[in-house]
Design a protein around this motif. Structure first.
Motif, PDB file in Angstrom:
ATOM      1  N   GLY A  78      27.054 -34.291 -41.910  1.00 14.21           N
ATOM      2  CA  GLY A  78      28.281 -33.497 -41.862  1.00 14.21           C
ATOM      3  C   GLY A  78      28.046 -32.040 -42.225  1.00 14.21           C
ATOM      4  N   ILE A  79      27.193 -31.808 -43.219  1.00 12.77           N
ATOM      5  CA  ILE A  79      26.875 -30.428 -43.610  1.00 12.77           C
ATOM      6  C   ILE A  79      26.188 -29.712 -42.455  1.00 12.77           C
ATOM      7  N   TYR A  80      25.237 -30.407 -41.825  1.00  9.77           N
ATOM      8  CA  TYR A  80      24.563 -29.812 -40.671  1.00  9.77           C
ATOM      9  C   TYR A  80      25.568 -29.426 -39.592  1.00  9.77           C
ATOM     10  N   ALA A  81      26.501 -30.330 -39.262  1.00  9.49           N
ATOM     11  CA  ALA A  81      27.461 -30.066 -38.192  1.00  9.49           C
ATOM     12  C   ALA A  81      28.361 -28.880 -38.521  1.00  9.49           C
ATOM     13  N   PHE A  82      28.745 -28.756 -39.791  1.00 10.14           N
ATOM     14  CA  PHE A  82      29.585 -27.627 -40.220  1.00 10.14           C
ATOM     15  C   PHE A  82      28.871 -26.300 -39.954  1.00 10.14           C
ATOM     16  N   GLY A  99      32.350 -31.040 -39.034  1.00  8.27           N
ATOM     17  CA  GLY A  99      31.557 -31.669 -40.085  1.00  8.27           C
ATOM     18  C   GLY A  99      32.142 -33.014 -40.503  1.00  8.27           C
TER      19      GLY A  99
END
Length: 667
Positions: free
Chosen positions: A198-202, A324
């Motif tokens: 999720g952090i990566y997607a954000f 995210g």
């Protein structure tokens, strides 16, 4: 070039090898559809297709070396790609476990494990960057006559091989440290599980405005930090058999994007449409429908994202946050699907029978929920904060009125339009493009006209600093960039017609009928038929009709009286509008625009009134002979279709300003 500009250059170069992934996705996706249970063991055709796609996936590190070298080379030449391949083989061979054991004199079982992983995308990228820089530095170097065969582009792979020997010795010391650091980073992200995804997607969404999301993607999607999500997913059965993939885990950095691209952003588009002022709804609908369809079907989101990214940045931060959350949910629930291009319907269908796909249909249900969330959150935020999304602009902020001149969708017309947008060729230093955006280096971004760019159809303009600007033009970005290069080099470009001026005395020339125009040779040399010019555009008369000259003299003069409508910044060519309206292009050499003005001296200025025989340029023939692809210089009439044609073409030797070259007949 500043650090941000250089990182962008690497980021866009990464798109060259990444562009091969859709081929792998299609081949392997169809193969898994044919044989979803046996993965090729029950069908020769399925095995054929899966193996074909696997050939791409298994060699991504080589593709990165070749593609990055090509993408970062200054003129996108194949010699740079060859240098990347040579450099990769030299480096990986010298740093292989067997070579390290022999060179360092240590037993094979004591060689650090890192050297067993030297064939990866990180090393491919490193090799590509070094090879491209060597190409840009040495591709025009001339060796002594005895070694002249190895000059220029042929020299680059040779230099690269020697340089990579030095790099290999450095890597014998540095690679274990670099590799362990990358593995530690990858394992740290993996240990965070769905939260890390999720952090990566954000941050993936947040970096899109400056174009550095490609660099971030390479960490999670490829074997830079040990994650390698896309190749492992596309590898399917093979990845499982080799222990590289885990069902329910591999693909978690991809799956959660499907609900956003296919459903969330179209929901945002509907909110923007419903929030528009009544008088603008029709205009907004046409924009949003096209952008939403592109997002749903192909996963290309930039046309939609850029419609609100800068006018309502709070919405874009919400969008990044929701992305995210989506990726986190999909990873937590182990709803898995993957892609080779982007998270659109096409990739979802192709990946649905991949052995690693898991409950992929739940992503559709998740997407429908996110569509509603996007719609209500966006609409509420637009109303509460009075955001100026499309259709809600103040009247004085609107695009040109409906009665403004229509903008042509022709690529050449758009190329000329975008050159005007950035302040003309005088303000342009470099042209590049990725999937949906022009990436330009300019003298001053303050000269870029954002309003005019949007009138031409651009979704947005990003001024990263005083030198780097991106113009979001959609999937035709590469075509427009290529057309802009052609315009600058004079291929396919017609100079703007100059205002009629009083007729000057006719130049001394061979007898011609009244009204015909006799052109004098603009440079001393040998006449070459146009069909023998080593450039397809000139040889096919696509640029215009006339002849060419192989120069032996250094002075270039005006072939007729008229006005110099254009002298290119590189001084390699000029366009002259004769008194009768004929548009004449004198182009010294082939691909000489790449010399950046070296070898040319300007003797007249753009807009000047000249007579036949007046000096315009001075050539350094020794330099041009050593560095130009060809010295053959076309002299053509670009609007020849307005006349009866070219006749009385001379052959043999001609003298600048004295020998009649050919006659342009009036109708």
């Amino acid at each position: 070039m500043n650090i941000l500009g250089y990182l962008q250059k690497i980021g866009r170069a990464l798109m060259v090898p990444v562009a091969t992934l859709p081929a792998a996705a299609v081949l392997m996706g169809i193969g898994y559809w044919i044989d979803p249970n046996g993965w090729g063991s029950n069908s020769a055709l399925a095995a054929f297709l899966i193996k074909s796609g696997g050939a791409i996936i298994d060699n991504m590190s080589i593709l990165f070396a070749v593609g990055v070298a090509y993408g970062m080379s200054k003129d996108k030449d194949g010699a740079a790609a060859l240098a990347g391949l040579v450099g990769y083989y030299v480096l990986t061979t010298l740093c292989s476990p067997a070579a390290v054991s022999m060179i360092q004199g240590i037993p094979a079982d004591q060689v650090p494990a890192a050297f067993g992983k030297i064939n990866n995308q990180f090393v491919g990228i490193l090799t590509g960057v070094i090879s491209a820089e060597l190409y840009n530095r040495f591709s025009h170097v001339e060796l002594p006559k005895a070694l002249a065969f190895f000059s220029g582009r042929r020299l680059v792979p040779i230099v690269t091989s020697f340089v990579m020997i030095v790099v290999a010795f450095l890597m014998m010391v540095a690679w274990p440290v670099i590799y362990n650091a990358l593995v530690h980073f990858g394992e740290s992200i993996k240990d965070l599980g769905p939260v890390g995804a999720g952090i990566y997607a954000f941050f993936n969404r947040l970096l899109i405005p400056i174009g550095l999301h490609h660099a971030l993607n390479s960490v999670f999607w490829f074997d830079v930090a040990g994650i390698n999500d896309i190749p492992n997913f596309l590898g399917g059965a093979k990845s499982l058999a080799e222990g590289k993939a885990v069902i329910g885990v591999t693909g978690m950095y991809q799956a959660g994007f499907f609900p956003i691209m296919m459903f969330g952003l179209p929901g945002a588009a509907l909110a923007i449409y419903h929030s528009a002022k009544p008088q603008h709804k029709a205009r907004v609908a046409s924009i949003m429908i096209a952008a939403a369809f592109a997002s749903f079907f192909t996963g290309i989101t930039e046309p939609l994202e850029f419609s609100f990214m800068f006018v309502a940045p709070v919405l874009y931060v919400l969008h990044a946050f929701l992305t995210g959350i989506s990726v986190f949910i999909a990873a937590s629930m182990q709803w898995i699907a993957g892609f080779g291009f982007s998270a659109g319907l096409v990739d979802m269908v192709l990946s649905s029978r991949n052995p690693l796909a898991r409950e992929w249909y739940m992503l559709i249900i998740q997407g429908l929920v996110f569509s509603g969330i996007y719609y209500f959150v966006f609409r509420a935020a637009i109303r509460a904060l009075n955001l100026k999304t499309p259709g809600r602009e103040d009247d004085d902020e609107l695009a040109p009125a409906a009665d403004a001149a229509p903008v042509s969708s022709d690529v050449d017309s758009l190329a000329r339009g975008y050159l005007n947008v950035i302040g003309g060729t005088a303000n342009l230093e470099n042209i590049d493009a990725c999937i949906t955006r022009l990436r330009l280096t300019v003298g001053d971004t303050a000269k870029v006209n954002e309003g005019e760019a949007k009138r031409l159809g651009a979704s947005g303009v990003i001024k990263l600093n005083t030198k780097n600007v991106q113009i979001i033009v959609g999937p035709r970005a590469e075509l427009i960039a290529a057309a802009m290069r052609n315009v600058i080099s004079g291929v396919g470009a017609k100079p703007a017609a100059a205002a009629p001026v009083a007729a000057a005395p006719a130049p001394a020339a061979a007898p011609a009928a009244a009204g015909d125009l006799v052109l004098l040779a603009p440079v001393t040399g040998e006449v070459v038929p146009l069909d023998q010019v080593p450039d397809a555009a000139f040889a096919s008369k696509a640029v215009g009709d006339g002849v060419a000259i192989r120069p032996t003299g250094k002075l270039v003069v005006a072939p007729v009286g008229g006005t110099i409508a254009k002298i290119f910044n590189s001084n390699h060519a000029f366009a002259l509008v004769a008194d009768n309206g004929a548009e004449i292009i004198v182009h010294i050499g082939i691909e000489t625009v790449k010399l950046g003005g070296q070898g040319f001296k300007r003797l007249a200025e753009q807009g000047a009134r000249v007579k036949a025989g007046d000096p315009v340029l001075e050539l350094d023939l020794d330099y041009l002979a050593a560095h130009a692809q060809s010295l053959v210089s076309p002299v053509v009439v670009s609007n020849v279709d307005q006349y009866a044609g070219v006749t009385n073409v001379v052959t043999g030797q001609v003298q600048a300003g004295h020998t009649p070259l050919y006659t342009l007949k009036t109708k």
